[in-house]
Design a protein around this motif. Sequence first.
Motif, mmCIF file in Angstrom:
data_model
loop_
_atom_site.group_PDB
_atom_site.id
_atom_site.type_symbol
_atom_site.label_atom_id
_atom_site.label_comp_id
_atom_site.label_asym_id
_atom_site.label_seq_id
_atom_site.Cartn_x
_atom_site.Cartn_y
_atom_site.Cartn_z
ATOM 1 N N GLU A 150 0.825 -1.218 0.000
ATOM 2 C CA GLU A 150 0.000 0.000 0.000
ATOM 3 C C GLU A 150 0.856 1.264 0.000
ATOM 4 O OE1 GLU A 150 -0.175 -2.406 2.281
ATOM 5 O OE2 GLU A 150 -2.252 -2.981 2.710
ATOM 6 N N TYR A 151 2.116 1.153 0.419
ATOM 7 C CA TYR A 151 2.920 2.343 0.635
ATOM 8 C C TYR A 151 4.196 2.418 -0.213
ATOM 9 C CZ TYR A 151 0.067 2.406 4.868
ATOM 10 O OH TYR A 151 -0.976 2.415 5.745
ATOM 11 N N ASP A 152 4.593 1.322 -0.792
ATOM 12 C CA ASP A 152 5.910 1.282 -1.428
ATOM 13 C C ASP A 152 5.876 1.382 -2.939
ATOM 14 O OD1 ASP A 152 7.164 1.176 0.988
ATOM 15 O OD2 ASP A 152 7.163 -1.010 1.089
ATOM 16 N N ILE A 153 4.693 1.586 -3.499
ATOM 17 C CA ILE A 153 4.517 1.695 -4.939
ATOM 18 C C ILE A 153 4.080 3.126 -5.237
ATOM 19 C CG2 ILE A 153 3.198 0.785 -6.923
ATOM 20 C CD1 ILE A 153 4.998 -1.287 -5.547
ATOM 21 N N ALA A 154 4.678 3.763 -6.236
ATOM 22 C CA ALA A 154 4.353 5.178 -6.476
ATOM 23 C C ALA A 154 4.239 5.497 -7.967
ATOM 24 C CB ALA A 154 5.398 6.062 -5.803
ATOM 25 N N PHE A 155 3.634 4.586 -8.712
ATOM 26 C CA PHE A 155 3.436 4.866 -10.136
ATOM 27 C C PHE A 155 2.474 6.041 -10.340
ATOM 28 C CE2 PHE A 155 4.867 0.460 -10.057
ATOM 29 C CZ PHE A 155 5.853 0.472 -11.019
ATOM 30 N N ASP A 156 1.548 6.239 -9.382
ATOM 31 C CA ASP A 156 0.604 7.362 -9.512
ATOM 32 C C ASP A 156 1.322 8.703 -9.455
ATOM 33 O OD1 ASP A 156 1.246 6.878 -6.798
ATOM 34 O OD2 ASP A 156 -0.575 7.880 -6.108
ATOM 35 N N LYS A 157 2.305 8.810 -8.528
ATOM 36 C CA LYS A 157 3.039 10.079 -8.419
ATOM 37 C C LYS A 157 3.920 10.300 -9.652
ATOM 38 C CE LYS A 157 2.828 11.864 -3.889
ATOM 39 N NZ LYS A 157 2.554 10.913 -2.817
ATOM 40 N N TRP A 158 4.457 9.195 -10.162
ATOM 41 C CA TRP A 158 5.284 9.279 -11.381
ATOM 42 C C TRP A 158 4.435 9.797 -12.532
ATOM 43 C CZ3 TRP A 158 7.669 4.499 -14.257
ATOM 44 C CH2 TRP A 158 8.777 4.892 -15.015
ATOM 45 N N ASP A 159 3.271 9.218 -12.725
ATOM 46 C CA ASP A 159 2.384 9.675 -13.803
ATOM 47 C C ASP A 159 1.997 11.139 -13.612
ATOM 48 O OD1 ASP A 159 2.153 7.453 -15.573
ATOM 49 O OD2 ASP A 159 0.864 6.434 -14.119
ATOM 50 N N ALA A 160 1.779 11.536 -12.358
ATOM 51 C CA ALA A 160 1.403 12.934 -12.099
ATOM 52 C C ALA A 160 2.540 13.878 -12.473
ATOM 53 C CB ALA A 160 1.018 13.108 -10.629
ATOM 54 N N LEU A 161 3.775 13.521 -12.103
ATOM 55 C CA LEU A 161 4.925 14.361 -12.445
ATOM 56 C C LEU A 161 5.143 14.400 -13.957
ATOM 57 C CD1 LEU A 161 7.428 13.231 -9.665
ATOM 58 C CD2 LEU A 161 6.481 15.533 -9.928
ATOM 59 N N LEU A 162 5.091 13.230 -14.581
ATOM 60 C CA LEU A 162 5.296 13.163 -16.037
ATOM 61 C C LEU A 162 4.223 13.956 -16.764
ATOM 62 C CD1 LEU A 162 6.164 9.348 -16.338
ATOM 63 C CD2 LEU A 162 7.761 11.248 -16.711
ATOM 64 N N SER A 163 2.986 13.847 -16.268
ATOM 65 C CA SER A 163 1.865 14.517 -16.940
ATOM 66 C C SER A 163 1.918 16.021 -16.757
ATOM 67 C CB SER A 163 0.540 13.958 -16.417
ATOM 68 O OG SER A 163 0.483 12.565 -16.647
ATOM 69 N N SER A 164 2.647 16.466 -15.710
ATOM 70 C CA SER A 164 2.796 17.911 -15.533
ATOM 71 C C SER A 164 4.040 18.426 -16.268
ATOM 72 C CB SER A 164 2.877 18.259 -14.049
ATOM 73 O OG SER A 164 4.109 17.830 -13.536
ATOM 74 N N ARG A 166 7.246 17.088 -16.118
ATOM 75 C CA ARG A 166 8.559 16.757 -15.560
ATOM 76 C C ARG A 166 9.108 15.503 -16.228
ATOM 77 N NH1 ARG A 166 10.702 18.919 -10.846
ATOM 78 N NH2 ARG A 166 9.691 20.905 -10.446
ATOM 79 N N LYS A 167 10.348 15.563 -16.669
ATOM 80 C CA LYS A 167 10.994 14.367 -17.233
ATOM 81 C C LYS A 167 11.815 13.716 -16.130
ATOM 82 C CE LYS A 167 10.723 15.574 -22.024
ATOM 83 N NZ LYS A 167 11.340 15.786 -23.343
ATOM 84 N N VAL A 168 11.197 12.810 -15.424
ATOM 85 C CA VAL A 168 11.863 12.134 -14.308
ATOM 86 C C VAL A 168 11.792 10.625 -14.533
ATOM 87 C CG1 VAL A 168 11.614 13.923 -12.548
ATOM 88 C CG2 VAL A 168 9.732 12.345 -12.951
ATOM 89 N N TRP A 169 12.855 9.943 -14.135
ATOM 90 C CA TRP A 169 12.945 8.495 -14.331
ATOM 91 C C TRP A 169 12.433 7.746 -13.098
ATOM 92 C CZ3 TRP A 169 13.315 8.944 -19.135
ATOM 93 C CH2 TRP A 169 14.308 9.642 -19.790
ATOM 94 N N GLY A 170 11.982 6.528 -13.335
ATOM 95 C CA GLY A 170 11.515 5.671 -12.247
ATOM 96 C C GLY A 170 12.621 4.730 -11.787
ATOM 97 N N PHE A 171 12.773 4.601 -10.464
ATOM 98 C CA PHE A 171 13.793 3.729 -9.873
ATOM 99 C C PHE A 171 13.136 2.617 -9.048
ATOM 100 C CE2 PHE A 171 17.951 5.836 -10.419
ATOM 101 C CZ PHE A 171 17.541 7.030 -10.984
ATOM 102 N N GLY A 172 13.833 1.492 -8.949
ATOM 103 C CA GLY A 172 13.434 0.412 -8.054
ATOM 104 C C GLY A 172 14.603 0.070 -7.139
ATOM 105 N N ASN A 173 14.347 0.081 -5.838
ATOM 106 C CA ASN A 173 15.402 -0.211 -4.860
ATOM 107 C C ASN A 173 14.806 -1.013 -3.718
ATOM 108 O OD1 ASN A 173 17.639 1.514 -5.911
ATOM 109 N ND2 ASN A 173 16.200 3.167 -5.468
ATOM 110 N N ASP A 174 15.659 -1.794 -3.056
ATOM 111 C CA ASP A 174 15.169 -2.570 -1.913
ATOM 112 C C ASP A 174 14.946 -1.716 -0.678
ATOM 113 O OD1 ASP A 174 15.073 -5.040 -3.125
ATOM 114 O OD2 ASP A 174 17.177 -5.480 -2.700
#
Length: 297
Positions: A150-164, A166-174
């Motif tokens: 519920e807390y560790d996934i943030a594709f929604d925020k990524w889409d919001a930034l990209l849609s506004s 911002r050219k930002v990349w998505g990272f995956g880390n432990d």
Amino acid sequence: MKILNSYTQTGKWWRGSFHNHTTNSDGWFPLETVYKMYGGYDFLGISDHDKITKHEGERSIPTVFDAIEVSSRQTHMLLVNPPHTMLDDYSNEFTIENYQRLADMAVDNGGFAVLVHPNRFFSNYWTLEDMLKLERYIGIEVYNGDGNPEYDIAFDKWDALLSSGRKVWGFGNDDSHVYGQEKRAWNMVQAEENTNEAITQAIKNGNFYVSTGYGFDAIRTEGHTIIIDLRSNELLDKMYKYVTFFGKDGRVLQETTGRISQATYECKGDEGYVRIAAYLEGGYGAFSQPLFVESSK
Ligand SMILES: [Zn+2]
Ligand SMILES: [Zn+2]
């Protein structure tokens, strides 16, 4: 129409994570154990809270990165390759000014800044408003392996930034702290060689994707068509895949399923960007960076 594809520079794929902890902050294990937990990785960053842990001792991981997790009570920010002089006048206080100052120091030192676990609402998270105020960070952690779906996934925020815009990349880390949190989410970086310089440059170019077990062999374009070559071999080709193409505001553009090794999407021109999520049956995932679609109008 123009499609900007960050994967055109081909090379080998290197596996690694930038955000992990040791006993130097609140991790359970000393550095030498963390190195062993990540045996087989091509590169590894250690990012203790408000400390730059020195890489030392025996390790089999070829490339290691200095990093720090700036850890105010409100938000956390990962800085890779920060200058050690950052600690001379260090504060983790969360103001946009202070975080910008620290991010700038890492960027000016040849490194990069990533906003981490932006949706960890029960402790340290980012509001979209603050994410839009801060500049020069290269991406956000869209998949944190801590273990709270519920807390560790943030594709929604990524889409919001990209849609506004911002050219930002998505990272995956432990963000590993304890045993069992290792090797859950990582980055696959495409570069000619496994050096700090080549990996960093590929990250800056967006020539990487996030993996939780599955992968891409290549992401290509031909004319207006995006071609996804899924990781393929005799065994994988027999398995079922779920491939989703997402556009602006997280809109689902197309879903392709089947025992496939390739998926294609024909751009219309109004997508803004196209990013791809691919799952192998069983749930192993791979998440591409956005390909930006510029309409010629
Ligand atoms: Zn954190
Ligand atoms: Zn952390």
